[in-house]
Scaffold this motif. Structure first.
Motif, PDB file in Angstrom:
ATOM      1  N   ALA A   1      59.643  41.290  69.072  1.00  0.00           N
ATOM      2  CA  ALA A   1      60.808  41.436  68.189  1.00  0.00           C
ATOM      3  C   ALA A   1      61.874  42.256  68.904  1.00  0.00           C
ATOM      4  O   ALA A   1      61.559  43.159  69.678  1.00  0.00           O
ATOM      5  CB  ALA A   1      60.394  42.123  66.889  1.00  0.00           C
ATOM      6  N   GLY A   2      63.142  41.901  68.669  1.00  0.00           N
ATOM      7  CA  GLY A   2      64.247  42.654  69.265  1.00  0.00           C
ATOM      8  C   GLY A   2      64.850  41.937  70.454  1.00  0.00           C
ATOM      9  O   GLY A   2      64.364  40.880  70.868  1.00  0.00           O
ATOM     10  N   PRO A   3      65.906  42.517  71.032  1.00  0.00           N
ATOM     11  CA  PRO A   3      66.590  41.887  72.150  1.00  0.00           C
ATOM     12  C   PRO A   3      65.767  41.974  73.431  1.00  0.00           C
ATOM     13  O   PRO A   3      65.046  42.943  73.642  1.00  0.00           O
ATOM     14  CB  PRO A   3      67.891  42.696  72.274  1.00  0.00           C
ATOM     15  CG  PRO A   3      67.586  44.013  71.655  1.00  0.00           C
ATOM     16  CD  PRO A   3      66.547  43.779  70.604  1.00  0.00           C
ATOM     17  N   LEU A   4      65.903  40.938  74.282  1.00  0.00           N
ATOM     18  CA  LEU A   4      65.123  40.895  75.518  1.00  0.00           C
ATOM     19  C   LEU A   4      65.932  41.312  76.730  1.00  0.00           C
ATOM     20  O   LEU A   4      65.376  41.706  77.732  1.00  0.00           O
ATOM     21  CB  LEU A   4      64.587  39.484  75.741  1.00  0.00           C
ATOM     22  CG  LEU A   4      63.203  39.223  75.182  1.00  0.00           C
ATOM     23  CD1 LEU A   4      62.868  37.753  75.324  1.00  0.00           C
ATOM     24  CD2 LEU A   4      62.166  40.069  75.918  1.00  0.00           C
ATOM     25  N   GLY A   5      67.223  41.202  76.671  1.00  0.00           N
ATOM     26  CA  GLY A   5      68.038  41.552  77.832  1.00  0.00           C
ATOM     27  C   GLY A   5      69.124  42.543  77.462  1.00  0.00           C
ATOM     28  O   GLY A   5      68.984  43.301  76.508  1.00  0.00           O
ATOM     29  N   ARG A   6      70.201  42.513  78.218  1.00  0.00           N
ATOM     30  CA  ARG A   6      71.284  43.481  78.047  1.00  0.00           C
ATOM     31  C   ARG A   6      72.187  43.156  76.865  1.00  0.00           C
ATOM     32  O   ARG A   6      72.807  44.035  76.278  1.00  0.00           O
ATOM     33  CB  ARG A   6      72.167  43.512  79.302  1.00  0.00           C
ATOM     34  CG  ARG A   6      71.581  44.229  80.480  1.00  0.00           C
ATOM     35  CD  ARG A   6      72.689  44.601  81.468  1.00  0.00           C
ATOM     36  NE  ARG A   6      73.078  43.477  82.323  1.00  0.00           N
ATOM     37  CZ  ARG A   6      74.290  42.961  82.372  1.00  0.00           C
ATOM     38  NH1 ARG A   6      75.255  43.414  81.600  1.00  0.00           N
ATOM     39  NH2 ARG A   6      74.550  41.960  83.201  1.00  0.00           N
ATOM     40  N   HIS A   7      72.310  41.856  76.563  1.00  0.00           N
ATOM     41  CA  HIS A   7      73.327  41.453  75.588  1.00  0.00           C
ATOM     42  C   HIS A   7      72.751  41.376  74.175  1.00  0.00           C
ATOM     43  O   HIS A   7      71.586  41.034  73.980  1.00  0.00           O
ATOM     44  CB  HIS A   7      73.929  40.116  75.998  1.00  0.00           C
ATOM     45  CG  HIS A   7      74.513  40.159  77.381  1.00  0.00           C
ATOM     46  ND1 HIS A   7      75.706  40.776  77.670  1.00  0.00           N
ATOM     47  CD2 HIS A   7      74.024  39.690  78.568  1.00  0.00           C
ATOM     48  CE1 HIS A   7      75.943  40.674  78.972  1.00  0.00           C
ATOM     49  NE2 HIS A   7      74.941  40.026  79.540  1.00  0.00           N
ATOM     50  N   LEU A   8      73.604  41.687  73.206  1.00  0.00           N
ATOM     51  CA  LEU A   8      73.164  41.718  71.808  1.00  0.00           C
ATOM     52  C   LEU A   8      74.012  40.761  70.969  1.00  0.00           C
ATOM     53  O   LEU A   8      75.195  40.574  71.251  1.00  0.00           O
ATOM     54  CB  LEU A   8      73.313  43.137  71.245  1.00  0.00           C
ATOM     55  CG  LEU A   8      72.567  44.242  71.997  1.00  0.00           C
ATOM     56  CD1 LEU A   8      72.860  45.590  71.373  1.00  0.00           C
ATOM     57  CD2 LEU A   8      71.064  43.958  71.974  1.00  0.00           C
ATOM     58  N   PRO A   9      73.415  40.176  69.932  1.00  0.00           N
ATOM     59  CA  PRO A   9      74.216  39.319  69.042  1.00  0.00           C
ATOM     60  C   PRO A   9      75.200  40.160  68.226  1.00  0.00           C
ATOM     61  O   PRO A   9      74.832  41.203  67.694  1.00  0.00           O
ATOM     62  CB  PRO A   9      73.159  38.673  68.133  1.00  0.00           C
ATOM     63  CG  PRO A   9      71.949  39.528  68.240  1.00  0.00           C
ATOM     64  CD  PRO A   9      72.003  40.225  69.552  1.00  0.00           C
ATOM     65  N   ASP A  10      76.456  39.693  68.145  1.00  0.00           N
ATOM     66  CA  ASP A  10      77.438  40.388  67.301  1.00  0.00           C
ATOM     67  C   ASP A  10      77.282  39.896  65.854  1.00  0.00           C
ATOM     68  O   ASP A  10      76.354  39.156  65.534  1.00  0.00           O
ATOM     69  CB  ASP A  10      78.857  40.181  67.839  1.00  0.00           C
ATOM     70  CG  ASP A  10      79.254  38.712  67.863  1.00  0.00           C
ATOM     71  OD1 ASP A  10      78.584  37.894  67.186  1.00  0.00           O
ATOM     72  OD2 ASP A  10      80.218  38.366  68.556  1.00  0.00           O
ATOM     73  N   GLU A  11      78.226  40.295  65.006  1.00  0.00           N
ATOM     74  CA  GLU A  11      78.073  39.993  63.588  1.00  0.00           C
ATOM     75  C   GLU A  11      78.081  38.482  63.319  1.00  0.00           C
ATOM     76  O   GLU A  11      77.269  37.961  62.553  1.00  0.00           O
ATOM     77  CB  GLU A  11      79.196  40.680  62.808  1.00  0.00           C
ATOM     78  CG  GLU A  11      78.856  40.862  61.336  1.00  0.00           C
ATOM     79  CD  GLU A  11      80.110  41.126  60.515  1.00  0.00           C
ATOM     80  OE1 GLU A  11      81.047  41.755  61.041  1.00  0.00           O
ATOM     81  OE2 GLU A  11      80.140  40.679  59.359  1.00  0.00           O
ATOM     82  N   GLN A  12      79.030  37.774  63.976  1.00  0.00           N
ATOM     83  CA  GLN A  12      79.088  36.323  63.785  1.00  0.00           C
ATOM     84  C   GLN A  12      77.779  35.683  64.249  1.00  0.00           C
ATOM     85  O   GLN A  12      77.229  34.794  63.585  1.00  0.00           O
ATOM     86  CB  GLN A  12      80.267  35.736  64.567  1.00  0.00           C
ATOM     87  CG  GLN A  12      80.347  34.215  64.535  1.00  0.00           C
ATOM     88  CD  GLN A  12      80.596  33.678  63.142  1.00  0.00           C
ATOM     89  OE1 GLN A  12      81.621  33.937  62.545  1.00  0.00           O
ATOM     90  NE2 GLN A  12      79.635  32.938  62.588  1.00  0.00           N
ATOM     91  N   ALA A  13      77.270  36.115  65.396  1.00  0.00           N
ATOM     92  CA  ALA A  13      76.026  35.554  65.910  1.00  0.00           C
ATOM     93  C   ALA A  13      74.869  35.845  64.953  1.00  0.00           C
ATOM     94  O   ALA A  13      73.987  35.001  64.753  1.00  0.00           O
ATOM     95  CB  ALA A  13      75.735  36.112  67.300  1.00  0.00           C
ATOM     96  N   GLN A  14      74.874  37.012  64.351  1.00  0.00           N
ATOM     97  CA  GLN A  14      73.806  37.337  63.399  1.00  0.00           C
ATOM     98  C   GLN A  14      73.853  36.416  62.171  1.00  0.00           C
ATOM     99  O   GLN A  14      72.816  35.995  61.664  1.00  0.00           O
ATOM    100  CB  GLN A  14      73.904  38.805  62.981  1.00  0.00           C
ATOM    101  CG  GLN A  14      73.409  39.751  64.085  1.00  0.00           C
ATOM    102  CD  GLN A  14      73.671  41.212  63.759  1.00  0.00           C
ATOM    103  OE1 GLN A  14      73.817  41.584  62.596  1.00  0.00           O
ATOM    104  NE2 GLN A  14      73.734  42.037  64.785  1.00  0.00           N
TER     105      GLN A  14
END
Lengths: 273, 273
Positions: free
Chosen positions: A138-151
């Motif tokens: 669970a959680g992000p695997l790399g450096r980048h994170l989903p923003d609000e639109q992506a969520q």
């Protein structure tokens, strides 16, 4: 030492990963490769035999000759029509009992596993038990994170893929800014990603969501992503990939994360809720 | 005489059919054509104005200037991302209220119809009331009939398209010998048919199934088939088309049936059950 492993090899990179894992663990193995699905390069140099999907009788005979008792399914199989199947006697008997046309993919795989274990006496193990800790956390695997639109897109994607999964069709969907660009059926995830490149709208790109089907048989056909998936998603203008935590096989995790980091994509595991 | 009709023109042949129907009935009309969706050739020679989807304020002003009170929606609109939409003040106010990203296609169309009627005072009529008796009847439309395999595929197709419809994604699916070759999302039915050509298995060909979504707003976006759909299906190796009786618009019925008869395809209306 672990007993000799029979590898039922379908498409993609998974068979070669399993072969490498067996070699690493010095475990004996034998590959039964399905014609039209398995990649000859993936099994080159490994002890193997080729077989038609419809030739179950021959396949069972080969596995017994090889002294195999434990099996693993690695890689998807291009599902044929009844005509293409050209079933031998053993295959026809099986399909006469289960009704080929009435079953979706997961239904068929469950029936195959039941047949191999209950009727033929093999033991089927899950890919994850062979490949080690390769399931998405669970959680992000790399450096980048989903923003609000992506969520938002991830949430809509999971809602859709769960409903689709109940129909036993595909395991993946692409959502961009709330719009469903594509739904996976028989073309597979790579095919889905590719065609969504031509369907994307302006602005923030879409998200690929993959999840298991409700009640899915975990020893067959778990959702899988690898560096190739990430590269394809980047080429199609997607911004990231969301998978189900604990139920998605990561092929080549370090290369996968490196590819995603470099391309600016997020990879995130979402706990089923 | 019937009052002047405002034609909200999207993609495909429907706008030109509506124009022809108005001319035949000597009914005055005005076409508001959506940029990026409507076909310039379809509205050539008819009184019209072009408008961006996001320019609702201007569109309403034009319709009022033209003295239009009754509207019909003809042809699908390529749904843009929020960025592409570039909403004017009137459009932005509407989307701020309904939440653009949260809605599927049918949800959005329902909100648009509600806005036009309840807020703006227009009256929206259904395409079928303009085009006359062009809804698919129950039963076969041409010479060819679905065989037993096709009937199985039709039943599976309807089960899937109903479940998909509840998610407000697409209206169409292609099933071949029980295998789901493709599921429609944003690409539309022609796009679905085209890509299924490359996915088909050997043997008896697949079936295209189209149906309304449960609770669908009937004055917008009813499933439509025409000669082009039949020609595309034939080119893709499909054996026939099944639509929902009483809820599917047949464009050019006689040419549609002639095309199907010649190509060996069945066209069948199935009563919703």
């Amino acid at each position: 030492m672990a007993p000799k492993l029979g590898i039922l090899a379908g498409a993609g990179e998974l068979p070669s990963r399993v072969i490498a894992a067996c070699r690493g663990a010095q475990r004996p193995f034998f590959v039964l490769a399905f014609e039209g699905s398995a990649d000859p390069a993936a099994i080159e140099g490994a002890p193997h035999a080729w077989i038609r999907l419809g030739a179950a009788g021959e396949g069972l005979r080969i596995l017994r000759e090889q002294g195999v008792r434990e099996l693993v399914m690695a890689g998807g199989v291009k599902r044929p029509s009844v005509l293409q199947l050209r079933p031998d006697w053993r295959t026809a008997k099986f399909f006469a009992r289960i009704g080929y046309r009435a079953l979706g993919d997961d239904g068929l795989l469950k029936a195959v596993i039941h047949e191999l274990e209950q009727v033929e006496g093999f033991h089927i193990v899950g890919l994850d038990s062979i490949l080690g800790s390769t399931l998405a956390p669970a959680g992000p695997l790399g450096r980048h994170l989903p923003d609000e639109q992506a969520q938002h897109d991830i949430a809509r994607g999971f809602a859709i893929v769960r409903a689709l999964g109940a129909l036993d069709i595909g395991q993946a969907v692409v959502v961009q800014q709330g719009l469903v660009l594509g739904v996976e059926a028989i073309e597979g995830t790579d095919g889905l990603i590719q065609r969504c490149a031509g369907l994307k709208r302006e602005g923030l790109g879409g998200v690929l969501v993959k999840a298991t089907k409700p009640g899915q048989e975990r020893r067959a056909d778990l959702p899988t992503i690898g560096p190739r998936t990430v590269a394809g998603a980047a080429a199609a203008g997607l911004r990231g990939i969301a998978v189900e935590a604990g139920s998605t096989i990561l092929v080549d995790q370090s290369e996968l994360v490196a590819t995603a980091d470099e391309a600016g994509l997020f990879i995130v595991g979402v706990a089923p809720g």
